[in-house]
Design a protein around this motif. Structure first.
Motif, PDB file in Angstrom:
ATOM      1  N   MET A   1      27.855  51.319   6.377  1.00 51.65           N
ATOM      2  CA  MET A   1      27.403  49.933   5.465  1.00 51.65           C
ATOM      3  C   MET A   1      27.406  49.104   5.721  1.00 51.65           C
ATOM      4  O   MET A   1      28.470  48.644   6.036  1.00 51.65           O
ATOM      5  CB  MET A   1      27.534  50.956   3.811  1.00 51.65           C
ATOM      6  CG  MET A   1      26.539  49.987   2.943  1.00 51.65           C
ATOM      7  SD  MET A   1      26.861  49.559   1.336  1.00 51.65           S
ATOM      8  CE  MET A   1      26.622  51.454   0.672  1.00 51.65           C
ATOM      9  N   LEU A   2      26.359  48.385   6.517  1.00 53.42           N
ATOM     10  CA  LEU A   2      26.362  47.261   6.839  1.00 53.42           C
ATOM     11  C   LEU A   2      26.390  46.504   5.695  1.00 53.42           C
ATOM     12  O   LEU A   2      25.480  46.298   5.100  1.00 53.42           O
ATOM     13  CB  LEU A   2      25.097  46.670   7.623  1.00 53.42           C
ATOM     14  CG  LEU A   2      24.633  47.655   8.884  1.00 53.42           C
ATOM     15  CD1 LEU A   2      23.625  47.194   9.639  1.00 53.42           C
ATOM     16  CD2 LEU A   2      25.824  47.268  10.132  1.00 53.42           C
ATOM     17  N   SER A   3      26.621  44.974   5.823  1.00 50.61           N
ATOM     18  CA  SER A   3      26.904  44.258   4.854  1.00 50.61           C
ATOM     19  C   SER A   3      26.093  42.962   5.620  1.00 50.61           C
ATOM     20  O   SER A   3      25.329  43.030   6.734  1.00 50.61           O
ATOM     21  CB  SER A   3      27.906  43.316   5.004  1.00 50.61           C
ATOM     22  OG  SER A   3      28.462  42.842   6.116  1.00 50.61           O
ATOM     23  N   ALA A   4      25.461  41.820   5.050  1.00 48.24           N
ATOM     24  CA  ALA A   4      24.803  40.950   5.660  1.00 48.24           C
ATOM     25  C   ALA A   4      25.664  39.516   6.121  1.00 48.24           C
ATOM     26  O   ALA A   4      24.830  39.701   7.560  1.00 48.24           O
ATOM     27  CB  ALA A   4      24.212  39.887   4.160  1.00 48.24           C
ATOM     28  N   GLU A   5      26.800  40.130   6.443  1.00 49.08           N
ATOM     29  CA  GLU A   5      27.102  39.442   7.744  1.00 49.08           C
ATOM     30  C   GLU A   5      26.875  39.717   9.100  1.00 49.08           C
ATOM     31  O   GLU A   5      27.147  39.208   9.478  1.00 49.08           O
ATOM     32  CB  GLU A   5      28.766  39.406   7.644  1.00 49.08           C
ATOM     33  CG  GLU A   5      29.147  37.974   6.156  1.00 49.08           C
ATOM     34  CD  GLU A   5      28.803  38.902   4.632  1.00 49.08           C
ATOM     35  OE1 GLU A   5      29.189  40.481   4.951  1.00 49.08           O
ATOM     36  OE2 GLU A   5      28.507  38.066   3.718  1.00 49.08           O
ATOM     37  N   MET A   6      26.750  41.611   8.034  1.00 51.81           N
ATOM     38  CA  MET A   6      25.963  42.257   9.806  1.00 51.81           C
ATOM     39  C   MET A   6      24.854  42.157  10.775  1.00 51.81           C
ATOM     40  O   MET A   6      24.818  43.085  11.721  1.00 51.81           O
ATOM     41  CB  MET A   6      26.697  43.771   9.493  1.00 51.81           C
ATOM     42  CG  MET A   6      27.971  43.941   9.720  1.00 51.81           C
ATOM     43  SD  MET A   6      28.476  45.551   8.747  1.00 51.81           S
ATOM     44  CE  MET A   6      29.788  46.131   9.870  1.00 51.81           C
ATOM     45  N   ILE A   7      24.236  41.843  10.151  1.00 50.94           N
ATOM     46  CA  ILE A   7      22.618  41.778   9.808  1.00 50.94           C
ATOM     47  C   ILE A   7      22.556  40.553  11.014  1.00 50.94           C
ATOM     48  O   ILE A   7      22.892  39.107  10.429  1.00 50.94           O
ATOM     49  CB  ILE A   7      21.747  41.577   8.826  1.00 50.94           C
ATOM     50  CG1 ILE A   7      22.124  43.299   8.216  1.00 50.94           C
ATOM     51  CG2 ILE A   7      20.220  41.303   9.010  1.00 50.94           C
ATOM     52  CD1 ILE A   7      21.481  43.892   8.578  1.00 50.94           C
ATOM     53  N   PRO A   8      21.967  40.924  11.620  1.00 51.27           N
ATOM     54  CA  PRO A   8      22.011  39.599  13.141  1.00 51.27           C
ATOM     55  C   PRO A   8      21.226  38.181  12.028  1.00 51.27           C
ATOM     56  O   PRO A   8      19.667  38.682  11.446  1.00 51.27           O
ATOM     57  CB  PRO A   8      21.338  39.990  14.254  1.00 51.27           C
ATOM     58  CG  PRO A   8      20.798  41.366  14.067  1.00 51.27           C
ATOM     59  CD  PRO A   8      20.977  42.197  12.667  1.00 51.27           C
ATOM     60  N   GLU A   9      20.592  36.927  12.296  1.00 51.95           N
ATOM     61  CA  GLU A   9      20.368  35.808  12.128  1.00 51.95           C
ATOM     62  C   GLU A   9      18.862  35.820  12.090  1.00 51.95           C
ATOM     63  O   GLU A   9      19.224  36.348  13.943  1.00 51.95           O
ATOM     64  CB  GLU A   9      21.204  34.814  11.986  1.00 51.95           C
ATOM     65  CG  GLU A   9      22.802  34.241  11.554  1.00 51.95           C
ATOM     66  CD  GLU A   9      22.066  34.597   9.759  1.00 51.95           C
ATOM     67  OE1 GLU A   9      21.700  34.629   9.302  1.00 51.95           O
ATOM     68  OE2 GLU A   9      23.418  35.403   9.356  1.00 51.95           O
ATOM     69  N   PHE A  10      18.229  35.462  12.274  1.00 50.54           N
ATOM     70  CA  PHE A  10      16.896  35.067  12.212  1.00 50.54           C
ATOM     71  C   PHE A  10      16.531  34.181  12.385  1.00 50.54           C
ATOM     72  O   PHE A  10      15.856  32.821  11.499  1.00 50.54           O
ATOM     73  CB  PHE A  10      15.888  35.541  11.236  1.00 50.54           C
ATOM     74  CG  PHE A  10      14.051  35.399  11.799  1.00 50.54           C
ATOM     75  CD1 PHE A  10      13.501  35.624  13.398  1.00 50.54           C
ATOM     76  CD2 PHE A  10      13.288  34.862  10.972  1.00 50.54           C
ATOM     77  CE1 PHE A  10      12.003  35.177  13.934  1.00 50.54           C
ATOM     78  CE2 PHE A  10      12.062  34.615  11.323  1.00 50.54           C
ATOM     79  CZ  PHE A  10      11.552  34.780  13.077  1.00 50.54           C
TER      80      PHE A  10
END
Length: 102
Positions: A1-10
């Motif tokens: 499961m991906l966490s917010a920290e793993m989502i690339p920044e825009f």
């Protein structure tokens, strides 16, 4: 499961920045259409949610930021192009359709 920290920044609020974000998400194995609820994404092998609540909120906020930066239509077009390119397709102007690269 991906966490917010793993989502690339825009961070780059341009068409190029939108494409970079889509490409980074595809490299993580995710293509989430902006009309889909990120919480509905499941991992194929397990059937479990793919994103935790913080990641869902981050993805939704990024889509909203993209819409405000370059517009919904352009965001969709860039995302679709990224997905097709990632799958090995290119746009054929003569045929006016996506074709598989050889």
């Amino acid at each position: 499961m991906l966490s917010a920290e793993m989502i690339p920044e825009f961070t780059a609020k341009t068409a190029t920045g939108v494409r970079a974000w889509w490409d980074a998400m595809l490299e993580l194995g995710f293509y989430i259409h902006p009309e889909d609820n990120p919480a509905d994404q499941v991992e194929a092998g397990t059937g479990q949610r793919a994103l935790d609540d913080t990641a869902c909120a981050k993805v939704s906020a990024i889509y909203e930021d993209m819409f405000n930066s370059i517009g919904e239509s352009e965001t969709y077009d860039i995302g679709i192009t990224a997905w097709f390119n990632y799958q090995g397709y290119t746009w054929d102007e003569d045929k006016d359709e996506w074709v598989r690269q050889h």
